[in-house]
Scaffold this motif. Structure first.
Motif, PDB file in Angstrom:
ATOM      1  N   VAL A   1       0.864  -1.189   0.000  1.00 45.38           N
ATOM      2  CA  VAL A   1       0.000   0.000   0.000  1.00 45.38           C
ATOM      3  C   VAL A   1       0.894   1.231   0.000  1.00 45.38           C
ATOM      4  CG1 VAL A   1      -1.802   1.298   1.197  1.00 45.38           C
ATOM      5  CG2 VAL A   1      -1.777  -1.209   1.318  1.00 45.38           C
ATOM      6  N   ALA A   2       0.602   2.168  -0.904  1.00 45.81           N
ATOM      7  CA  ALA A   2       1.304   3.457  -0.939  1.00 45.81           C
ATOM      8  C   ALA A   2       0.346   4.529  -0.439  1.00 45.81           C
ATOM      9  CB  ALA A   2       1.773   3.773  -2.354  1.00 45.81           C
ATOM     10  N   GLY A   3       0.698   5.139   0.675  1.00 43.97           N
ATOM     11  CA  GLY A   3      -0.126   6.201   1.248  1.00 43.97           C
ATOM     12  C   GLY A   3       0.285   7.551   0.687  1.00 43.97           C
ATOM     13  N   CYS A   4      -0.400   7.980  -0.370  1.00 41.25           N
ATOM     14  CA  CYS A   4      -0.120   9.262  -1.033  1.00 41.25           C
ATOM     15  C   CYS A   4      -1.317  10.187  -0.847  1.00 41.25           C
ATOM     16  CB  CYS A   4       0.145   9.049  -2.517  1.00 41.25           C
ATOM     17  SG  CYS A   4       1.436   7.836  -2.897  1.00 41.25           S
ATOM     18  N   ASP A   5      -1.974  10.084   0.301  1.00 40.19           N
ATOM     19  CA  ASP A   5      -3.262  10.739   0.525  1.00 40.19           C
ATOM     20  C   ASP A   5      -3.168  12.001   1.373  1.00 40.19           C
ATOM     21  OD1 ASP A   5      -2.506   9.062   2.614  1.00 40.19           O
ATOM     22  OD2 ASP A   5      -4.527   8.439   3.117  1.00 40.19           O
ATOM     23  N   GLY A   6      -1.994  12.598   1.468  1.00 38.75           N
ATOM     24  CA  GLY A   6      -1.876  13.902   2.106  1.00 38.75           C
ATOM     25  C   GLY A   6      -1.862  13.847   3.622  1.00 38.75           C
ATOM     26  N   PHE A   7      -1.725  15.025   4.196  1.00 37.63           N
ATOM     27  CA  PHE A   7      -1.534  15.146   5.640  1.00 37.63           C
ATOM     28  C   PHE A   7      -2.751  14.677   6.430  1.00 37.63           C
ATOM     29  CE2 PHE A   7      -1.098  17.593   9.626  1.00 37.63           C
ATOM     30  CZ  PHE A   7       0.156  17.144  10.006  1.00 37.63           C
TER      31      PHE A   7
ATOM     32  N   TYR B   1       8.126  14.939  14.022  1.00 37.34           N
ATOM     33  CA  TYR B   1       8.847  16.184  14.254  1.00 37.34           C
ATOM     34  C   TYR B   1       7.997  17.319  13.691  1.00 37.34           C
ATOM     35  CZ  TYR B   1      12.766  13.009  15.029  1.00 37.34           C
ATOM     36  OH  TYR B   1      13.573  11.997  15.495  1.00 37.34           O
ATOM     37  N   ASP B   2       7.608  18.243  14.548  1.00 38.46           N
ATOM     38  CA  ASP B   2       6.624  19.258  14.178  1.00 38.46           C
ATOM     39  C   ASP B   2       7.122  20.629  14.622  1.00 38.46           C
ATOM     40  OD1 ASP B   2       4.375  20.741  13.579  1.00 38.46           O
ATOM     41  OD2 ASP B   2       2.976  19.388  14.551  1.00 38.46           O
ATOM     42  N   ARG B   3       7.074  21.590  13.700  1.00 41.19           N
ATOM     43  CA  ARG B   3       7.447  22.954  14.054  1.00 41.19           C
ATOM     44  C   ARG B   3       6.463  23.923  13.426  1.00 41.19           C
ATOM     45  NH1 ARG B   3       9.751  27.776  13.798  1.00 41.19           N
ATOM     46  NH2 ARG B   3      11.666  28.247  14.940  1.00 41.19           N
TER      47      ARG B   3
ATOM     48  N   MET C   1       2.093  28.631   8.114  1.00 40.17           N
ATOM     49  CA  MET C   1       3.368  27.965   7.851  1.00 40.17           C
ATOM     50  C   MET C   1       3.596  26.856   8.888  1.00 40.17           C
ATOM     51  SD  MET C   1       4.799  29.598   5.242  1.00 40.17           S
ATOM     52  CE  MET C   1       3.138  29.663   4.584  1.00 40.17           C
ATOM     53  N   ARG C   2       4.092  25.707   8.408  1.00 41.05           N
ATOM     54  CA  ARG C   2       4.328  24.583   9.306  1.00 41.05           C
ATOM     55  C   ARG C   2       5.358  23.650   8.709  1.00 41.05           C
ATOM     56  NH1 ARG C   2      -0.342  20.319  11.405  1.00 41.05           N
ATOM     57  NH2 ARG C   2       0.779  19.540  13.239  1.00 41.05           N
ATOM     58  N   SER C   3       6.150  23.021   9.562  1.00 38.07           N
ATOM     59  CA  SER C   3       7.070  21.959   9.143  1.00 38.07           C
ATOM     60  C   SER C   3       6.731  20.696   9.920  1.00 38.07           C
ATOM     61  CB  SER C   3       8.531  22.341   9.429  1.00 38.07           C
ATOM     62  OG  SER C   3       8.947  23.426   8.651  1.00 38.07           O
ATOM     63  N   VAL C   4       6.592  19.573   9.218  1.00 36.43           N
ATOM     64  CA  VAL C   4       6.325  18.275   9.845  1.00 36.43           C
ATOM     65  C   VAL C   4       7.124  17.209   9.110  1.00 36.43           C
ATOM     66  CG1 VAL C   4       4.592  16.555  10.473  1.00 36.43           C
ATOM     67  CG2 VAL C   4       3.958  18.969  10.439  1.00 36.43           C
ATOM     68  N   VAL C   5       7.755  16.321   9.865  1.00 37.62           N
ATOM     69  CA  VAL C   5       8.392  15.130   9.286  1.00 37.62           C
ATOM     70  C   VAL C   5       8.064  13.954  10.188  1.00 37.62           C
ATOM     71  CG1 VAL C   5      10.546  14.010   8.599  1.00 37.62           C
ATOM     72  CG2 VAL C   5      10.313  16.484   8.358  1.00 37.62           C
ATOM     73  N   VAL C   6       7.640  12.835   9.585  1.00 36.53           N
ATOM     74  CA  VAL C   6       7.412  11.616  10.366  1.00 36.53           C
ATOM     75  C   VAL C   6       8.493  10.602  10.009  1.00 36.53           C
ATOM     76  CG1 VAL C   6       4.927  12.016  10.517  1.00 36.53           C
ATOM     77  CG2 VAL C   6       5.810  10.572   8.704  1.00 36.53           C
ATOM     78  N   GLU C   7       8.954   9.917  11.029  1.00 38.67           N
ATOM     79  CA  GLU C   7       9.956   8.867  10.858  1.00 38.67           C
ATOM     80  C   GLU C   7       9.500   7.622  11.614  1.00 38.67           C
ATOM     81  OE1 GLU C   7      13.912   9.961  11.917  1.00 38.67           O
ATOM     82  OE2 GLU C   7      13.920  11.783  10.723  1.00 38.67           O
ATOM     83  N   PRO C   8       9.617   6.448  10.994  1.00 36.76           N
ATOM     84  CA  PRO C   8       9.988   6.186   9.602  1.00 36.76           C
ATOM     85  C   PRO C   8       8.809   6.472   8.664  1.00 36.76           C
ATOM     86  CG  PRO C   8       9.469   4.126  10.673  1.00 36.76           C
ATOM     87  CD  PRO C   8       9.371   5.192  11.746  1.00 36.76           C
ATOM     88  N   MET C   9       9.067   6.412   7.379  1.00 32.46           N
ATOM     89  CA  MET C   9       8.024   6.642   6.383  1.00 32.46           C
ATOM     90  C   MET C   9       7.426   5.315   5.895  1.00 32.46           C
ATOM     91  SD  MET C   9       9.789   9.785   4.221  1.00 32.46           S
ATOM     92  CE  MET C   9       8.733   9.552   2.801  1.00 32.46           C
TER      93      MET C   9
ATOM     94  N   ALA D   1       3.780  12.244   4.735  1.00 31.64           N
ATOM     95  CA  ALA D   1       4.988  12.016   5.536  1.00 31.64           C
ATOM     96  C   ALA D   1       5.728  13.293   5.899  1.00 31.64           C
ATOM     97  CB  ALA D   1       5.945  11.085   4.788  1.00 31.64           C
ATOM     98  N   HIS D   2       5.522  14.357   5.140  1.00 27.18           N
ATOM     99  CA  HIS D   2       6.277  15.582   5.434  1.00 27.18           C
ATOM    100  C   HIS D   2       5.589  16.808   4.852  1.00 27.18           C
ATOM    101  CE1 HIS D   2       7.656  14.792   1.303  1.00 27.18           C
ATOM    102  NE2 HIS D   2       8.073  13.613   1.713  1.00 27.18           N
ATOM    103  N   ILE D   3       5.646  17.888   5.610  1.00 28.02           N
ATOM    104  CA  ILE D   3       5.150  19.200   5.195  1.00 28.02           C
ATOM    105  C   ILE D   3       6.293  20.177   5.419  1.00 28.02           C
ATOM    106  CG2 ILE D   3       3.473  21.039   5.642  1.00 28.02           C
ATOM    107  CD1 ILE D   3       2.055  18.643   4.641  1.00 28.02           C
ATOM    108  N   GLN D   4       6.471  21.124   4.529  1.00 33.11           N
ATOM    109  CA  GLN D   4       7.530  22.108   4.687  1.00 33.11           C
ATOM    110  C   GLN D   4       7.010  23.480   4.259  1.00 33.11           C
ATOM    111  OE1 GLN D   4       8.414  18.971   3.199  1.00 33.11           O
ATOM    112  NE2 GLN D   4       7.030  19.598   1.556  1.00 33.11           N
ATOM    113  N   PRO D   5       7.592  24.553   4.786  1.00 31.16           N
ATOM    114  CA  PRO D   5       7.150  25.883   4.353  1.00 31.16           C
ATOM    115  C   PRO D   5       7.336  26.048   2.853  1.00 31.16           C
ATOM    116  CG  PRO D   5       8.630  26.042   6.248  1.00 31.16           C
ATOM    117  CD  PRO D   5       8.688  24.631   5.773  1.00 31.16           C
TER     118      PRO D   5
END
Length: 388
Positions: A154-160, A176-178, A265-273, A285-289
């Motif tokens: 399964v590939a989760g390409c369904d957004g935040f 990781y969230d900022r 504006m927000r930064s998010v990274v999840v580990e592992p992907m 899996a990730h959001i960046q400004p």
């Protein structure tokens, strides 16, 4: 239904993955909760790194891109009423292309359907089970009926806000969230852009970005409070503020405002992907400004890595690339986060900053504008690091 790879989400990541897998003879089904019309009109920024443009052309989705995309040799930095050109082509031999994300999606959908790809629109994924087994199952609603897809992966390409990431058991992911103490007030204006390339403006009143959708449509942004009410700003007030932050470095045409909105504006990274047979890609899996223009490009990079790993699994009976998918992606993701943060702190006003901070920012901009080494580093990151 039965397929080898079930893909949740028909955004750039999911559509690109489906096409890359099809080239390798790997079957997939794409589930998209929205209608085709909605997906093809969903407004998102559209800047393609050099390699992403080449990828779209390579897979056969680049005909309109080459005809209608706006090729830029670099960007301009505005500070103290002066424009500083960062020439990507001269510094690193690469370009970027302005091409609306919804146009990318239209091209990918058309290409996929022309090749017999299976995309189910208005098919809402409602649950995943068995992702730790070798036969995951995706439950979804389509045409008023409850249905399932049995698959290998399964590939989760369904957004935040999709279901893929929340389907991973508690305790597996580190998030990781900022947050940032500002947002962007953005307008779409029926007016020619003030320059032939994007202008990133630093001003004592706050950051501004002067972008475009076409030679006659401008996409313009102002730094604002993250909870700003866009309707509080009249059209004339927006243009007055844009002119002030441009600082007289060039002329700004005014036109009819077609859209107006605020983006926090927000930064998010999840580990592992990844977990078991579920792999996350793109915004899931990730959001960046948006300051670094990395969103769609990172999504494409994720699925290039994933398609390579799945090809190795099916064609070479190798799973080392699948096992290392998260590590490979995150190396690029964190470099993109670093660059997005660099551009954000370089150009924005922070609420707690001092006169010292403002003078340091001005020195930073002057250094980038005046140093070949610093400008080259910016050009290399902005135009796109090479794929691993």
């Amino acid at each position: 239904m039965r397929t080898e790879v079930a893909i949740i989400g028909a955004g750039p990541a999911g559509l690109m993955l489906s096409l890359l897998l099809r080239r390798e003879g790997i079957s997939s089904v794409v589930l998209e909760s929205r209608s085709r019309a909605y997906v093809e009109q969903r407004v998102r920024a559209g800047l393609l790194e050099h390699w992403a443009r080449e990828l779209l052309i390579e897979i056969g989705a680049g005909e309109r891109l080459q005809r209608e995309g706006m090729v830029h040799d670099g960007i301009k930095l505005s500070s103290d009423g002066r424009l500083h050109h960062i020439d990507f082509r001269q510094l690193v031999g690469r370009i970027v292309t302005i091409y609306d994300q919804k146009e990318v999606v239209k091209d990918l959908i058309a290409l996929s359907l022309s090749q017999g790809g299976e995309i189910l629109f208005e098919a809402e994924a409602t649950g995943l089970e068995g992702i730790e087994s070798d036969r995951p199952v995706v439950h979804f609603q389509h045409g008023g009926e409850a249905r399932t897809i049995t698959c290998d992966f399964v590939a989760g390409c369904d957004g935040f806000h999709g279901i893929a990431r929340p389907s991973i058991p508690d305790g597996v992911l580190t998030v990781y969230d900022r947050g940032y103490p500002f947002g962007w007030l953005g307008i779409l204006s029926e007016s020619p852009p003030p320059a032939d390339e994007l202008i990133y403006a630093y001003h004592e009143r706050g950051f501004a970005l002067f972008s475009m959708r076409s030679p006659t449509l401008s996409r313009l942004y102002l730094q604002c409070a993250p909870d700003e009410d866009a309707e509080r700003w009249s059209d004339s007030q927006v243009f007055d503020e844009l002119e002030a932050r441009l600082g007289g470095s060039c002329a700004l045409a005014r036109g009819k405002v077609l859209q107006k909105s605020v983006t926090p504006m927000r930064s998010v990274v999840v580990e592992p992907m990844q977990h078991g047979r579920l792999f996350l890609a793109g915004d899931s899996a990730h959001i960046q400004p948006p300051t670094g223009a990395k969103g769609m490009n990172l999504a494409f990079a994720d699925v290039v890595y994933l398609s390579r790993a799945l090809t190795a699994h099916y064609r070479q009976n190798r799973d080392d690339a699948l096992a290392g998918y998260s590590r490979t992606c995150l190396d690029r993701v964190w470099k993109a986060q670093r660059f997005s943060w660099f551009m954000t702190q370089l150009l924005h006003r922070f609420p707690d900053e001092t006169a010292f901070d403002r003078r340091r920012q001005q020195a930073d901009i002057g250094y980038v504008a005046g140093s070949v080494a610093a400008a080259t580093a910016l050009a290399e990151n902005y135009s796109g690091l090479p794929l691993a």
